[in-house]
Design an enzyme around this catalytic site. Structure first.
Site, short mmCIF file in Angstrom:
data_model
loop_
_atom_site.label_atom_id
_atom_site.label_comp_id
_atom_site.label_asym_id
_atom_site.label_seq_id
_atom_site.Cartn_x
_atom_site.Cartn_y
_atom_site.Cartn_z
N LYS A 1 0.85 -1.20 0.00
CA LYS A 1 0.00 0.00 0.00
C LYS A 1 0.88 1.24 0.00
O LYS A 1 2.06 1.17 0.33
CB LYS A 1 -0.93 0.00 1.22
CG LYS A 1 -0.18 -0.14 2.54
CD LYS A 1 -1.12 -0.45 3.67
CE LYS A 1 -0.35 -0.64 4.97
NZ LYS A 1 -1.23 -0.98 6.07
N ASP B 1 -4.31 -5.02 8.53
CA ASP B 1 -4.71 -4.75 7.15
C ASP B 1 -6.02 -5.42 6.74
O ASP B 1 -6.59 -5.11 5.69
CB ASP B 1 -3.60 -5.15 6.17
CG ASP B 1 -2.48 -4.14 6.14
OD1 ASP B 1 -2.72 -2.96 6.48
OD2 ASP B 1 -1.36 -4.52 5.77
#
Length: 175
Positions: free
Chosen positions: A92, A133
């Site tokens: 990310k 996450d």
């Protein structure tokens, strides 16, 4: 070879020829041997301020070394520490973002390329992408198998016992 301390094994997946495997154990990820590669997920900004990423940052340092590699989402940064490689899957852009299954897959493919090129045959990792996450572990397992099944890389996935995991998460959330 990684010999976890008192591991509790759950299911294993192996290739027919025995060259690839995915094993699941309950125990401490850092109890494996010093020559076993390690892997976990981070963001492009290399913040590593919570979860198991914080433990990696404390144990292996190297934030500037990682930043100098200028890796982007879908790639894998690498540190060499003593006899092992430590893989930082960039899943990310920012620490506050969430990864996608595509970014995880791409970063795993990048790690696989490094493993094949450098003769890495054993990697230990947490349940990548599934803690803070929030990715689905069943889907992540499928991706791991898809990416590594035609290699000679054996992967051991570590999960903390539930009480320990809850205490670690609570402690890391305060930071």
């Amino acid at each position: 070879m990684c010999e976890p301390q008192d591991p509790v094994r759950s299911h294993d997946v192996k290739s027919e020829d025995g060259s690839w495997s995915l094993s699941h154990v309950t125990g401490d990820l850092f109890s494996c041997g010093g020559d076993e590669a390690l892997a976990h997920c981070i963001s492009e900004d290399c913040r590593m301020g919570a979860g198991i990423a914080l433990v990696f940052r404390q144990r292996f340092r190297g934030e500037e070394e990682l930043k100098e590699q200028k890796k982007l989402t879908g790639q894998c940064a690498v540190l060499k520490r003593d006899r092992r490689f430590v893989y930082y899957l960039i899943t990310k852009k920012k620490a506050r973002h969430k990864p996608t299954y595509d970014s995880l897959t791409l970063s795993l493919e990048d790690m696989r390329s490094h493993c094949v090129k450098n003769g890495v045959t054993r990697i230990s990792m947490p349940r990548i992408g599934c803690g803070l996450d929030r990715l689905d572990w069943t889907r992540v397992c499928e991706i791991l198998e898809q990416v590594f099944r035609h290699t000679h890389v054996c992967i051991t996935v570590y999960s903390l016992p539930p009480k320990t995991a809850a205490a670690v998460m609570k402690g890391n959330m305060r930071r």
